[in-house]
Design an enzyme around this catalytic site. Structure first.
Site, mmCIF file in Angstrom:
data_model
loop_
_atom_site.group_PDB
_atom_site.id
_atom_site.type_symbol
_atom_site.label_atom_id
_atom_site.label_comp_id
_atom_site.label_asym_id
_atom_site.label_seq_id
_atom_site.Cartn_x
_atom_site.Cartn_y
_atom_site.Cartn_z
ATOM 1 N N HIS A 112 -69.579 -7.219 36.669
ATOM 2 C CA HIS A 112 -70.423 -6.216 36.028
ATOM 3 C C HIS A 112 -71.873 -6.720 35.940
ATOM 4 O O HIS A 112 -72.820 -5.992 36.237
ATOM 5 C CB HIS A 112 -69.882 -5.904 34.636
ATOM 6 C CG HIS A 112 -70.768 -5.007 33.822
ATOM 7 N ND1 HIS A 112 -70.972 -3.687 34.144
ATOM 8 C CD2 HIS A 112 -71.522 -5.245 32.716
ATOM 9 C CE1 HIS A 112 -71.812 -3.145 33.264
ATOM 10 N NE2 HIS A 112 -72.151 -4.071 32.384
ATOM 11 N N LYS A 129 -79.662 -5.832 20.447
ATOM 12 C CA LYS A 129 -78.601 -4.824 20.507
ATOM 13 C C LYS A 129 -78.417 -4.148 19.143
ATOM 14 O O LYS A 129 -78.299 -2.922 19.052
ATOM 15 C CB LYS A 129 -77.300 -5.478 20.957
ATOM 16 C CG LYS A 129 -76.116 -4.524 21.032
ATOM 17 C CD LYS A 129 -75.915 -3.939 22.408
ATOM 18 C CE LYS A 129 -74.855 -2.858 22.432
ATOM 19 N NZ LYS A 129 -73.892 -3.000 23.520
ATOM 20 N N ARG A 157 -80.784 4.610 22.427
ATOM 21 C CA ARG A 157 -79.746 3.694 22.889
ATOM 22 C C ARG A 157 -79.606 3.677 24.408
ATOM 23 O O ARG A 157 -79.148 2.686 24.992
ATOM 24 C CB ARG A 157 -78.407 4.044 22.231
ATOM 25 C CG ARG A 157 -77.305 3.046 22.582
ATOM 26 C CD ARG A 157 -76.134 3.136 21.631
ATOM 27 N NE ARG A 157 -75.062 2.270 22.075
ATOM 28 C CZ ARG A 157 -73.997 1.965 21.357
ATOM 29 N NH1 ARG A 157 -73.875 2.463 20.142
ATOM 30 N NH2 ARG A 157 -73.072 1.169 21.818
ATOM 31 N N HIS A 193 -73.581 0.413 38.024
ATOM 32 C CA HIS A 193 -72.233 0.998 37.957
ATOM 33 C C HIS A 193 -71.810 1.587 39.299
ATOM 34 O O HIS A 193 -70.657 1.458 39.704
ATOM 35 C CB HIS A 193 -72.182 2.111 36.906
ATOM 36 C CG HIS A 193 -71.946 1.623 35.521
ATOM 37 N ND1 HIS A 193 -72.193 2.409 34.407
ATOM 38 C CD2 HIS A 193 -71.478 0.449 35.051
ATOM 39 C CE1 HIS A 193 -71.892 1.719 33.319
ATOM 40 N NE2 HIS A 193 -71.460 0.530 33.686
ATOM 41 N N ARG A 238 -55.315 7.543 14.392
ATOM 42 C CA ARG A 238 -56.682 8.079 14.288
ATOM 43 C C ARG A 238 -57.706 7.045 13.834
ATOM 44 O O ARG A 238 -58.710 7.385 13.204
ATOM 45 C CB ARG A 238 -56.725 9.293 13.368
ATOM 46 C CG ARG A 238 -55.914 10.458 13.912
ATOM 47 C CD ARG A 238 -56.304 11.778 13.302
ATOM 48 N NE ARG A 238 -55.364 12.807 13.740
ATOM 49 C CZ ARG A 238 -54.290 13.175 13.060
ATOM 50 N NH1 ARG A 238 -54.022 12.615 11.888
ATOM 51 N NH2 ARG A 238 -53.487 14.090 13.537
ATOM 52 N N ASN A 265 -78.987 0.924 28.946
ATOM 53 C CA ASN A 265 -78.406 1.142 30.270
ATOM 54 C C ASN A 265 -79.357 0.741 31.396
ATOM 55 O O ASN A 265 -79.081 1.015 32.559
ATOM 56 C CB ASN A 265 -77.999 2.609 30.430
ATOM 57 C CG ASN A 265 -76.832 2.943 29.538
ATOM 58 O OD1 ASN A 265 -75.867 2.186 29.470
ATOM 59 N ND2 ASN A 265 -76.928 4.050 28.830
ATOM 60 N N GLU A 304 -75.907 7.134 21.065
ATOM 61 C CA GLU A 304 -76.613 7.328 22.328
ATOM 62 C C GLU A 304 -77.210 8.728 22.459
ATOM 63 O O GLU A 304 -77.065 9.386 23.481
ATOM 64 C CB GLU A 304 -75.671 7.040 23.506
ATOM 65 C CG GLU A 304 -76.445 6.671 24.762
ATOM 66 C CD GLU A 304 -75.575 5.964 25.791
ATOM 67 O OE1 GLU A 304 -74.342 5.961 25.641
ATOM 68 O OE2 GLU A 304 -76.154 5.420 26.735
ATOM 69 N N HIS A 347 -78.067 -0.296 34.705
ATOM 70 C CA HIS A 347 -76.647 0.068 34.763
ATOM 71 C C HIS A 347 -76.374 1.285 35.639
ATOM 72 O O HIS A 347 -75.256 1.470 36.103
ATOM 73 C CB HIS A 347 -76.104 0.342 33.354
ATOM 74 C CG HIS A 347 -75.901 -0.906 32.555
ATOM 75 N ND1 HIS A 347 -76.913 -1.810 32.285
ATOM 76 C CD2 HIS A 347 -74.786 -1.431 31.971
ATOM 77 C CE1 HIS A 347 -76.441 -2.807 31.561
ATOM 78 N NE2 HIS A 347 -75.156 -2.610 31.353
ATOM 79 N N LYS A 392 -68.989 0.861 21.351
ATOM 80 C CA LYS A 392 -68.519 1.561 22.547
ATOM 81 C C LYS A 392 -67.183 0.962 22.970
ATOM 82 O O LYS A 392 -67.048 -0.250 23.087
ATOM 83 C CB LYS A 392 -69.512 1.397 23.700
ATOM 84 C CG LYS A 392 -70.685 2.328 23.623
ATOM 85 C CD LYS A 392 -71.419 2.341 24.965
ATOM 86 C CE LYS A 392 -72.605 3.270 24.940
ATOM 87 N NZ LYS A 392 -73.306 3.273 26.250
ATOM 88 N N GLU A 450 -77.343 -9.486 31.294
ATOM 89 C CA GLU A 450 -77.642 -8.661 30.119
ATOM 90 C C GLU A 450 -78.734 -9.311 29.258
ATOM 91 O O GLU A 450 -79.549 -8.610 28.653
ATOM 92 C CB GLU A 450 -76.384 -8.428 29.267
ATOM 93 C CG GLU A 450 -75.245 -7.706 29.975
ATOM 94 C CD GLU A 450 -75.464 -6.196 30.189
ATOM 95 O OE1 GLU A 450 -76.407 -5.624 29.607
ATOM 96 O OE2 GLU A 450 -74.685 -5.606 30.964
#
Lengths: 363, 363
Positions: free
Chosen positions: B268, B230, B244, B255, B122, B248, B240, B251, B144, B186
């Site tokens: 990417h 960031k 946040r 994506h 956990r 993206n 998010e 993206h 993330k 980025e």
């Protein structure tokens, strides 16, 4: 009348709502929380047969789009493979970040649904609707989720708090007696570690081993006091940095015995019962609590129809070895929760292996 | 000189430490954080060959027990199967809750190690030691983590903040040029969404497409300003919920294009570059920002050696369809991040499909 217990956490607080027949209000509760339109109800075939229709009808009446899925029943399907199946279902039904998984079932359904919700799209909503006594008083509250690794129970998991826990005591009527007793192990645990009044109430009851022989007031007290105990402890220590460890009373040796019998011979609650007997005796042998209190505890365990002896054929050295795999091991030392009086425990990693052996040999 | 950037979060704050040669201080940094004695270094074969020995030597010198494991390289091994392998290694090495996984590598290593750490027992500690520009300025910061589902990138994942991010710019010297450029996508993103000064500094540089042609002061600025951007955004919105999402930018379509080319044809960063060109033009067509700014952005993308056109053979309707699978879809609506001026963006889910089609057809 509905009992509401608040679980207060820094990032996300939530309610435990307890009332007979409350399952029919599931949809309304979700609507009041403003959860997204898509809901996936996760259950298992037996529970779904008993309660699935009602849950779904309630959700649809409140305007939700509902899909459902039944996991194969039993601890041995509590695996990453089953989680992959849940991911596929989530994808097929286009669940979004605002969507909700509803766990309708016992501990296995709750833990797995919680883990899938924790890890799908980096976390979607989960609502727990526990249908076993064990899940009602323990696993549905506090955000622990997990699946088993072939070599250990719940080694894979995450903390992910539910948005709501909905408890309908009426569903206990369809619960097999052995599972009811397994839940009573956790209830007795709360009496020993936290709530001496609950302990006394159970001592005063003539019968503890079948739901139908227990007075409704005591059932009510069992549910609300146990949930309150769990909420109190989790509210003070969400991520098990300290205090929360006391909830593992009886679990250290209990898990080892469950694991060595491949999670098939005994229920989780039976493991906990055996573990409490062992931990209680260790505490007595170390002079931490009275032998008399150990015996009061063990009498309650017996009255609830739970075991106080190790199952035949379990090797004591194998238990000692298995303890090393426990998640709670720190720097190689096994941590024990030991009672000092009814309602109070202490945490220690200073139990000699010889004391553990001695106690287990006598069981 | 070491630059320290703080990522301030309600439950767990941490430092990003940037300095040439800092990899040799990895062990000391972990010791200063009082992390448990057991460390598992996770890397991939190429990166481990270049930097593994140094990382391990530093950890051992600081008194840690170190195991290591190399993941098979590449996005296509970013799967739950690889995570299962990491769990097995964690078990073999008896990692405890106080133990640490060190992610030594690029984004794939960081995301997978982070996810394994998030879900083992956990949640155990993770320290990010990014070795690609992309991982340094983006994926190693903010918690993330994730792995791919066969039908979508990072659909499985969790938020799990690192205890530390350690950035050694010297390791960029061994980075293939195409990967350097992918990271620059980025960096350009931060210029567009957050830091107009960083944008101007890059505009003023004659060259952007190879590390060795870029002045050390600009590299320094690229790393510290990007990490600061960031950290600022994540500090304001860890999970998010709102702000946040601006990270993206580029993206959404990026994506989709990556996914439709099976994560093999383009990096990417190249996907993000294509996505920024598309999003910029959508913003211009909707009258949100100047066509002139679109062109300034696209000039920077080209100077960094990144694509501004869709790869051959990608079907525009397939992109529109794939957008529906995006994690950021809410009530079926695709959310777009659109610039309004250099350094400022807005979030909208109100982009007509026809506008998307029109822009993609022209690319």
């Amino acid at each position: 009348m509905t009992s509401i217990i608040n679980v207060n956490l820094p990032q996300q607080s939530y309610e435990i709502a307890i009332a007979p027949g409350i399952l029919d209000q599931l949809g309304q509760y979700l609507a009041d929380l403003n959860l997204g339109k898509k809901v996936l109800v996760v259950s298992n075939p037996t529970i779904f047969k008993h309660h699935g229709e009602r849950a779904i009808a309630s959700l649809k009446a409140a305007g939700f789009e509902v899909a459902s899925y039944s996991l194969p029943p039993g601890e041995r399907y509590k695996s990453l493979n089953s989680i992959q199946k849940l991911y596929d279902i989530a994808l097929e039904n286009r669940l979004e970040r605002s969507s909700t998984m509803v766990a309708l079932g016992g501990g296995v359904v709750g833990d797995m649904t919680g883990f899938a919700a924790a890890t799908w799209l980096r976390g979607i909503n989960v609502v727990q609707v526990p249908t076993t006594l064990l899940a009602m008083v323990d696993s549905s509250i506090g955000g622990k989720t997990g699946v088993n690794h072939p070599q250990g129970k719940n080694l894979i998991g995450a903390f992910h708090q539910p948005r709501l826990v909905l408890i309908d005591p009426e569903v206990l009527k369809t619960l097999p007696v052995r599972e009811f007793r397994a839940g009573m192990a956790e209830v007795i645990k709360y009496g020993v570690i936290w709530d001496a009044e609950l302990f006394s109430q159970m001592e005063a009851s003539k019968n503890l081993n079948q739901l139908r022989y227990i007075k409704p007031e005591l059932i009510d007290s069992i549910l609300t006091r146990s949930c309150q105990a769990k909420a109190d402890v989790v509210g003070k220590d969400e991520k098990e940095a300290g205090l929360r460890a006391i909830l593992n009373y009886g679990h250290t040796i209990g898990h080892a015995v469950e694991s060595l019998t491949n999670y098939r011979l005994i229920t989780h609650g039976e493991g906990v019962a055996i573990g409490m007997v062992a931990a209680g005796q260790i505490a007595a042998n170390l002079g931490l609590w009275q032998q008399e209190d150990t015996e009061r505890q063990n009498a309650l365990i017996q009255k609830a129809g739970l075991p106080t002896k190790l199952p035949d054929g379990v090797d004591i050295e194998a238990i000692i070895e298995a303890l090393q795999l426990d998640k709670k091991v720190k720097a190689g030392k096994v941590r024990f929760i030991l009672p000092t009086q009814i309602g109070v425990v202490t945490i220690t990693d200073d139990v000699p292996s010889e004391t553990i052996r001695e106690v287990l040999r006598a069981m």
